[in-house]
Design a protein around this motif. Structure first.
Motif, mmCIF file in Angstrom:
data_model
loop_
_atom_site.group_PDB
_atom_site.id
_atom_site.type_symbol
_atom_site.label_atom_id
_atom_site.label_comp_id
_atom_site.label_asym_id
_atom_site.label_seq_id
_atom_site.Cartn_x
_atom_site.Cartn_y
_atom_site.Cartn_z
ATOM 1 N N LYS A 173 46.232 65.338 71.240
ATOM 2 C CA LYS A 173 47.694 65.297 71.079
ATOM 3 C C LYS A 173 48.167 63.881 70.744
ATOM 4 C CE LYS A 173 48.459 68.926 74.501
ATOM 5 N NZ LYS A 173 49.159 69.300 75.740
ATOM 6 N N CYS A 174 47.354 62.894 71.055
ATOM 7 C CA CYS A 174 47.737 61.492 70.914
ATOM 8 C C CYS A 174 47.150 60.820 69.678
ATOM 9 C CB CYS A 174 47.267 60.702 72.144
ATOM 10 S SG CYS A 174 47.633 61.469 73.720
ATOM 11 N N LYS A 175 46.081 61.403 69.138
ATOM 12 C CA LYS A 175 45.308 60.690 68.122
ATOM 13 C C LYS A 175 46.016 60.523 66.788
ATOM 14 C CE LYS A 175 42.418 64.402 66.315
ATOM 15 N NZ LYS A 175 41.042 64.812 66.086
ATOM 16 N N ALA A 176 47.085 61.244 66.543
ATOM 17 C CA ALA A 176 47.836 61.017 65.310
ATOM 18 C C ALA A 176 48.488 59.628 65.317
ATOM 19 C CB ALA A 176 48.900 62.092 65.134
ATOM 20 N N CYS A 177 48.775 59.127 66.512
ATOM 21 C CA CYS A 177 49.476 57.842 66.629
ATOM 22 C C CYS A 177 48.659 56.718 67.267
ATOM 23 C CB CYS A 177 50.752 58.023 67.451
ATOM 24 S SG CYS A 177 51.942 59.163 66.699
ATOM 25 N N HIS A 178 47.564 57.053 67.955
ATOM 26 C CA HIS A 178 46.796 56.044 68.693
ATOM 27 C C HIS A 178 45.303 56.181 68.454
ATOM 28 C CE1 HIS A 178 50.228 54.930 71.254
ATOM 29 N NE2 HIS A 178 50.495 56.229 71.342
ATOM 30 N N TYR A 179 44.641 55.029 68.338
ATOM 31 C CA TYR A 179 43.182 54.978 68.390
ATOM 32 C C TYR A 179 42.793 54.639 69.821
ATOM 33 C CZ TYR A 179 42.553 54.773 63.286
ATOM 34 O OH TYR A 179 42.520 55.060 61.951
ATOM 35 N N VAL A 180 41.690 55.193 70.257
ATOM 36 C CA VAL A 180 41.142 54.849 71.556
ATOM 37 C C VAL A 180 39.763 54.219 71.387
ATOM 38 C CG1 VAL A 180 40.035 57.069 72.070
ATOM 39 C CG2 VAL A 180 40.907 55.673 73.931
ATOM 40 N N ASP A 181 39.212 54.316 70.182
ATOM 41 C CA ASP A 181 37.848 53.860 69.942
ATOM 42 C C ASP A 181 37.738 52.641 69.033
ATOM 43 O OD1 ASP A 181 38.716 55.230 67.715
ATOM 44 O OD2 ASP A 181 36.896 56.427 67.484
ATOM 45 N N LYS A 182 38.865 52.148 68.538
ATOM 46 C CA LYS A 182 38.833 50.913 67.744
ATOM 47 C C LYS A 182 40.145 50.160 67.901
ATOM 48 C CE LYS A 182 39.400 53.630 63.546
ATOM 49 N NZ LYS A 182 38.863 53.884 62.222
ATOM 50 N N GLU A 183 40.032 48.859 67.807
ATOM 51 C CA GLU A 183 41.192 47.997 68.007
ATOM 52 C C GLU A 183 42.001 47.898 66.725
ATOM 53 O OE1 GLU A 183 40.166 44.321 69.940
ATOM 54 O OE2 GLU A 183 38.933 45.371 71.424
ATOM 55 N N LYS A 184 42.591 49.010 66.358
ATOM 56 C CA LYS A 184 43.418 49.100 65.163
ATOM 57 C C LYS A 184 44.648 49.921 65.524
ATOM 58 C CE LYS A 184 43.343 50.575 60.358
ATOM 59 N NZ LYS A 184 42.601 51.290 59.310
ATOM 60 N N ASN A 185 45.804 49.419 65.145
ATOM 61 C CA ASN A 185 47.047 50.114 65.458
ATOM 62 C C ASN A 185 47.373 51.161 64.411
ATOM 63 O OD1 ASN A 185 47.425 48.437 67.725
ATOM 64 N ND2 ASN A 185 48.351 46.875 66.434
ATOM 65 N N LYS A 186 48.026 52.196 64.848
ATOM 66 C CA LYS A 186 48.563 53.234 63.962
ATOM 67 C C LYS A 186 50.075 53.186 64.134
ATOM 68 C CE LYS A 186 45.105 56.858 63.650
ATOM 69 N NZ LYS A 186 44.783 58.237 64.062
ATOM 70 N N THR A 187 50.705 54.334 64.208
ATOM 71 C CA THR A 187 52.134 54.387 64.524
ATOM 72 C C THR A 187 52.372 53.782 65.901
ATOM 73 O OG1 THR A 187 52.348 56.395 63.218
ATOM 74 C CG2 THR A 187 54.121 55.932 64.766
ATOM 75 N N GLY A 188 51.427 54.017 66.807
ATOM 76 C CA GLY A 188 51.448 53.423 68.139
ATOM 77 C C GLY A 188 50.330 52.413 68.252
ATOM 78 N N PRO A 189 50.343 51.614 69.308
ATOM 79 C CA PRO A 189 49.288 50.615 69.487
ATOM 80 C C PRO A 189 47.964 51.270 69.854
ATOM 81 C CG PRO A 189 50.676 50.681 71.424
ATOM 82 C CD PRO A 189 51.311 51.589 70.408
ATOM 83 N N HIS A 190 46.860 50.579 69.573
ATOM 84 C CA HIS A 190 45.564 51.108 70.002
ATOM 85 C C HIS A 190 45.501 51.071 71.526
ATOM 86 C CE1 HIS A 190 43.426 47.489 71.358
ATOM 87 N NE2 HIS A 190 43.943 46.841 70.327
ATOM 88 N N LEU A 191 44.658 51.923 72.075
ATOM 89 C CA LEU A 191 44.577 52.062 73.524
ATOM 90 C C LEU A 191 43.253 51.559 74.097
ATOM 91 C CD1 LEU A 191 46.291 55.551 73.802
ATOM 92 C CD2 LEU A 191 47.324 53.281 74.028
ATOM 93 N N VAL A 192 42.508 50.803 73.302
ATOM 94 C CA VAL A 192 41.267 50.199 73.787
ATOM 95 C C VAL A 192 41.632 49.199 74.887
ATOM 96 C CG1 VAL A 192 39.281 48.756 73.178
ATOM 97 C CG2 VAL A 192 40.136 50.463 71.550
ATOM 98 N N GLY A 193 41.049 49.360 76.053
ATOM 99 C CA GLY A 193 41.313 48.435 77.151
ATOM 100 C C GLY A 193 42.716 48.521 77.722
ATOM 101 N N ILE A 194 43.331 49.682 77.653
ATOM 102 C CA ILE A 194 44.714 49.838 78.128
ATOM 103 C C ILE A 194 44.855 49.558 79.620
ATOM 104 C CG2 ILE A 194 44.512 52.347 78.446
ATOM 105 C CD1 ILE A 194 47.660 50.629 77.173
ATOM 106 N N ILE A 195 43.859 49.946 80.415
ATOM 107 C CA ILE A 195 43.943 49.725 81.865
ATOM 108 C C ILE A 195 43.893 48.220 82.137
ATOM 109 C CG2 ILE A 195 42.848 50.132 84.113
ATOM 110 C CD1 ILE A 195 43.970 52.698 82.884
ATOM 111 N N GLY A 196 44.916 47.732 82.827
ATOM 112 C CA GLY A 196 45.016 46.307 83.147
ATOM 113 C C GLY A 196 45.824 45.502 82.137
ATOM 114 N N ARG A 197 46.187 46.126 81.026
ATOM 115 C CA ARG A 197 46.971 45.438 80.000
ATOM 116 C C ARG A 197 48.449 45.456 80.386
ATOM 117 N NH1 ARG A 197 47.094 48.248 74.336
ATOM 118 N NH2 ARG A 197 44.872 47.829 74.413
ATOM 119 N N THR A 198 49.144 44.368 80.093
ATOM 120 C CA THR A 198 50.587 44.330 80.289
ATOM 121 C C THR A 198 51.248 45.066 79.128
ATOM 122 O OG1 THR A 198 50.442 42.212 81.435
ATOM 123 C CG2 THR A 198 52.595 42.806 80.542
ATOM 124 N N ALA A 199 52.156 45.960 79.464
ATOM 125 C CA ALA A 199 52.854 46.740 78.445
ATOM 126 C C ALA A 199 53.569 45.816 77.461
ATOM 127 C CB ALA A 199 53.868 47.680 79.098
#
Length: 127
Positions: free
Chosen positions: A39-65
């Motif tokens: 449901k999220c992959k149209a806007c977010h990558y989780v496997d590469k540090e590249k932004n789409k419509t939304g920011p990538h989510l690599v290393g999201i835990i611990g990141r400041t919003a």
């Protein structure tokens, strides 16, 4: 420590009550989370540090919003001061526009607690 019979009974009753009313701790299922992430992959990558419509989510835990370089966040996200952890992500994923008024994220949110726990488990794993 020696407890009277009444104190021991009261302590046991209190522990039983706390166990009964405590919300269940739900461990997420990574594979189920990968399915929910569709449901999220149209806007977010989780496997590469590249932004789409939304920011990538690599290393999201611990990141400041709102702190990822190279992505244009809403003013609300940048000013939120949130550090993403399991609790903040769960609250955000449940109702993004209520949690951060003014967020750019158009997604309405996830209704099922299991889906939220699963997607968080998925986001926590290296992909």
């Amino acid at each position: 420590m020696i407890l009277s019979k009444h104190a021991h009974t009261a302590m046991a009753a209190l522990i039983g009550f706390l166990v009964a009313v405590a919300p269940p701790v739900q461990a997420g299922d990574i594979e189920a989370g990968a399915k929910v992430f569709k449901k999220c992959k149209a806007c977010h990558y989780v496997d590469k540090e590249k932004n789409k419509t939304g920011p990538h989510l690599v290393g999201i835990i611990g990141r400041t919003a709102g702190s990822l370089e190279g992505y244009k966040y809403s003013k609300a996200m940048k000013a939120s001061g949130i550090v993403w952890d399991e609790t903040t992500l769960a609250d955000y994923l449940r109702a993004p526009k209520k949690y951060i008024k003014g967020t750019k994220m158009a997604f309405a949110g996830l209704r099922k607690d299991a889906d939220i726990a699963n997607i968080i488990a998925y986001l926590k794993t290296p992909n």
